[in-house]
Write a protein that holds these residues in place. Structure first.
Motif, PDB file in Angstrom:
ATOM      1  N   PRO A  66     -33.647  63.413-126.646  1.00  0.00           N
ATOM      2  CA  PRO A  66     -33.130  62.054-126.816  1.00  0.00           C
ATOM      3  C   PRO A  66     -32.431  61.574-125.547  1.00  0.00           C
ATOM      4  N   VAL A  67     -32.700  60.333-125.187  1.00  0.00           N
ATOM      5  CA  VAL A  67     -32.063  59.715-124.031  1.00  0.00           C
ATOM      6  C   VAL A  67     -31.060  58.678-124.530  1.00  0.00           C
ATOM      7  N   LEU A  68     -29.825  58.831-124.086  1.00  0.00           N
ATOM      8  CA  LEU A  68     -28.766  57.865-124.374  1.00  0.00           C
ATOM      9  C   LEU A  68     -28.454  57.141-123.078  1.00  0.00           C
ATOM     10  N   ILE A  69     -28.482  55.826-123.116  1.00  0.00           N
ATOM     11  CA  ILE A  69     -28.104  55.023-121.954  1.00  0.00           C
ATOM     12  C   ILE A  69     -26.828  54.273-122.296  1.00  0.00           C
ATOM     13  N   GLY A  70     -25.847  54.365-121.395  1.00  0.00           N
ATOM     14  CA  GLY A  70     -24.587  53.676-121.584  1.00  0.00           C
ATOM     15  C   GLY A  70     -24.483  52.468-120.686  1.00  0.00           C
ATOM     16  N   GLY A  71     -23.852  51.412-121.198  1.00  0.00           N
ATOM     17  CA  GLY A  71     -23.644  50.203-120.410  1.00  0.00           C
ATOM     18  C   GLY A  71     -24.152  48.979-121.137  1.00  0.00           C
ATOM     19  N   GLY A  72     -23.509  47.848-120.872  1.00  0.00           N
ATOM     20  CA  GLY A  72     -23.824  46.652-121.637  1.00  0.00           C
ATOM     21  C   GLY A  72     -24.437  45.507-120.868  1.00  0.00           C
ATOM     22  N   GLY A  73     -24.876  45.740-119.630  1.00  0.00           N
ATOM     23  CA  GLY A  73     -25.478  44.652-118.868  1.00  0.00           C
ATOM     24  C   GLY A  73     -26.721  44.120-119.547  1.00  0.00           C
ATOM     25  N   GLU A  74     -26.762  42.816-119.794  1.00  0.00           N
ATOM     26  CA  GLU A  74     -27.811  42.256-120.637  1.00  0.00           C
ATOM     27  C   GLU A  74     -29.130  42.046-119.911  1.00  0.00           C
ATOM     28  N   THR A 109     -29.504  46.561-117.792  1.00  0.00           N
ATOM     29  CA  THR A 109     -29.250  47.789-118.536  1.00  0.00           C
ATOM     30  C   THR A 109     -29.934  47.784-119.895  1.00  0.00           C
ATOM     31  N   LEU A 110     -29.770  46.706-120.650  1.00  0.00           N
ATOM     32  CA  LEU A 110     -30.348  46.683-121.994  1.00  0.00           C
ATOM     33  C   LEU A 110     -31.876  46.636-121.954  1.00  0.00           C
ATOM     34  N   LYS A 111     -32.453  46.121-120.897  1.00  0.00           N
ATOM     35  CA  LYS A 111     -33.907  46.214-120.724  1.00  0.00           C
ATOM     36  C   LYS A 111     -34.339  47.668-120.551  1.00  0.00           C
ATOM     37  N   LEU A 112     -33.550  48.427-119.791  1.00  0.00           N
ATOM     38  CA  LEU A 112     -33.852  49.844-119.615  1.00  0.00           C
ATOM     39  C   LEU A 112     -33.702  50.601-120.925  1.00  0.00           C
ATOM     40  N   VAL A 113     -32.696  50.241-121.707  1.00  0.00           N
ATOM     41  CA  VAL A 113     -32.517  50.852-123.022  1.00  0.00           C
ATOM     42  C   VAL A 113     -33.755  50.609-123.878  1.00  0.00           C
ATOM     43  N   ALA A 114     -34.208  49.366-123.915  1.00  0.00           N
ATOM     44  CA  ALA A 114     -35.375  49.021-124.736  1.00  0.00           C
ATOM     45  C   ALA A 114     -36.599  49.832-124.332  1.00  0.00           C
ATOM     46  N   LYS A 115     -36.739  50.089-123.060  1.00  0.00           N
ATOM     47  CA  LYS A 115     -37.943  50.774-122.561  1.00  0.00           C
ATOM     48  C   LYS A 115     -37.856  52.289-122.657  1.00  0.00           C
ATOM     49  N   HIS A 116     -36.651  52.860-122.480  1.00  0.00           N
ATOM     50  CA  HIS A 116     -36.559  54.309-122.290  1.00  0.00           C
ATOM     51  C   HIS A 116     -35.661  55.055-123.275  1.00  0.00           C
ATOM     52  N   ALA A 117     -34.748  54.395-123.958  1.00  0.00           N
ATOM     53  CA  ALA A 117     -33.677  55.115-124.660  1.00  0.00           C
ATOM     54  C   ALA A 117     -33.952  55.294-126.149  1.00  0.00           C
ATOM     55  N   ASN A 118     -33.338  56.337-126.673  1.00  0.00           N
ATOM     56  CA  ASN A 118     -33.274  56.580-128.120  1.00  0.00           C
ATOM     57  C   ASN A 118     -31.934  56.141-128.697  1.00  0.00           C
ATOM     58  N   ILE A 119     -30.909  56.091-127.835  1.00  0.00           N
ATOM     59  CA  ILE A 119     -29.552  55.726-128.252  1.00  0.00           C
ATOM     60  C   ILE A 119     -28.984  54.776-127.207  1.00  0.00           C
ATOM     61  N   TRP A 120     -28.329  53.718-127.675  1.00  0.00           N
ATOM     62  CA  TRP A 120     -27.576  52.862-126.761  1.00  0.00           C
ATOM     63  C   TRP A 120     -26.096  53.008-127.063  1.00  0.00           C
ATOM     64  N   GLY A 125     -26.323  56.967-117.020  1.00  0.00           N
ATOM     65  CA  GLY A 125     -25.955  55.615-116.632  1.00  0.00           C
ATOM     66  C   GLY A 125     -26.033  55.479-115.127  1.00  0.00           C
ATOM     67  N   SER A 126     -25.728  54.294-114.628  1.00  0.00           N
ATOM     68  CA  SER A 126     -25.953  54.009-113.205  1.00  0.00           C
ATOM     69  C   SER A 126     -24.800  54.418-112.305  1.00  0.00           C
ATOM     70  N   GLY A 127     -23.631  54.763-112.880  1.00  0.00           N
ATOM     71  CA  GLY A 127     -22.495  55.192-112.063  1.00  0.00           C
ATOM     72  C   GLY A 127     -21.592  54.033-111.682  1.00  0.00           C
ATOM     73  N   TRP A 128     -20.284  54.362-111.519  1.00  0.00           N
ATOM     74  CA  TRP A 128     -19.319  53.296-111.209  1.00  0.00           C
ATOM     75  C   TRP A 128     -18.054  53.782-110.513  1.00  0.00           C
ATOM     76  N   PHE A 129     -17.745  55.077-110.572  1.00  0.00           N
ATOM     77  CA  PHE A 129     -16.441  55.562-110.089  1.00  0.00           C
ATOM     78  C   PHE A 129     -16.529  55.837-108.591  1.00  0.00           C
ATOM     79  N   GLU A 130     -16.000  54.909-107.798  1.00  0.00           N
ATOM     80  CA  GLU A 130     -16.240  54.934-106.353  1.00  0.00           C
ATOM     81  C   GLU A 130     -15.677  56.184-105.692  1.00  0.00           C
ATOM     82  N   ARG A 131     -14.578  56.725-106.199  1.00  0.00           N
ATOM     83  CA  ARG A 131     -14.007  57.905-105.561  1.00  0.00           C
ATOM     84  C   ARG A 131     -14.998  59.073-105.587  1.00  0.00           C
ATOM     85  N   ASP A 132     -15.696  59.259-106.693  1.00  0.00           N
ATOM     86  CA  ASP A 132     -16.697  60.313-106.765  1.00  0.00           C
ATOM     87  C   ASP A 132     -17.691  60.191-105.618  1.00  0.00           C
TER      88      ASP A 132
END
Length: 271
Positions: free
Chosen positions: A166-174, A177-188, A118-125
């Motif tokens: 298998p590539v799993l992409i997490g996230g629900g941005g329509e 993110t979901l465009k990337l899932v359609a192009k690259h992922a096996n699992i959403w 996924g693209s990342g979100w936890f700012e402290r990291d």
């Protein structure tokens, strides 16, 4: 499943699977290792960890371990269960290096790795480890650049991966993110109730059709948190979810809920 459900949601043909996210926080590693071994014994399909450097809840400076070195250890310590991160943060590693790491763990596990990303979100990291946090849009753009680089590196590596990892992409941005899932992922992998996920599935289906991909190729995964199969199983199943992931956190990893989901899986798949 009716004929109309099969036509409307071809991904409903996937068997039900159960995942366990063993959150690597607030526990010594031997407790984590025992938990993964017990989950495999119970019959879980996939053991996930996560890709963070600090606990996400509880004591913010509590015990915590790194994701990918742990996955390599799990690859040696398990025999049947698939393994992966839910999810790897794209920002933390060079794309070609990550591809090579995934290929290596794929071989160590005899072909049981799932590359969750996924693209990342936890700012402290980001702040603590010196990565640029940037913006959510920028991080998604970076993920869009990373995914083809991973695919290209896998094609160059010697030896090659043992399978098409298998590539799993997490996230629900329509829009992104979901465009990337359609192009690259096996699992959403998504979050929310049945109504929310049904809408996300429909958006993903449209992105697949726009690029000429069969939506039925993408397995639909849902986080169930601490909810029981009696509470949410049928609703999520009816909208096409087929991979259901339970979470467990240290120091005491309670696998009672996992047992309920595994038993429910077996009942559903037997029908």
């Amino acid at each position: 499943m009716t004929d109309s459900e099969s036509t409307d949601r071809p991904y409903s043909a996937f068997p039900v699977r159960i995942g366990l996210q063993v959150q690597p926080q607030h526990a010594p590693y031997d407790a984590i290792r025992r938990t993964v071994a017990k989950a495999e014994e119970i019959g879980v399909d996939i053991a996930f960890n996560w890709d963070h450097f600090y606990p996400l809840f509880g004591e913010p400076d509590g015990l915590h371990f790194e994701c990918w070195t742990m996955l390599a250890a799990w690859a040696e310590a398990t025999e049947r269960v698939e393994i992966g991160a839910l999810v790897t943060c794209n920002s933390y590693r060079n794309a070609d290096l990550l591809a090579d790491m995934a290929r290596t763990v794929d071989h160590v596990s005899d072909g049981r790795l799932i590359l969750g990303i996924g693209s990342g979100w936890f700012e402290r990291d980001y702040d603590e480890y010196g990565y640029e946090f940037g913006t959510a849009g920028g991080r998604l753009d970076n993920l869009a650049e990373t995914l083809p680089r991973i695919e290209q590196r896998w094609a160059k590596l010697n030896p090659a991966p043992t399978r098409d990892i298998p590539v799993l992409i997490g996230g629900g941005g329509e829009k992104k993110t979901l465009k990337l899932v359609a192009k690259h992922a096996n699992i959403w992998h998504g979050f929310g109730d049945a109504e929310t996920l049904a809408h996300k599935h429909a958006v993903l289906d449209e992105h697949c059709r726009a690029i000429g991909r069969d939506p039925g190729e993408i397995e639909r995964s849902a986080a169930v948190g601490d909810k029981t199969p009696d509470a949410v199983g049928k609703g999520l199943l009816d909208v096409g979810s087929r991979l259901f992931t339970v979470s467990a956190s240290g120091p005491d990893y309670d696998l009672g809920l996992l047992r309920e989901w595994v038993a429910w899986r077996d009942e559903v798949n037997a029908k």
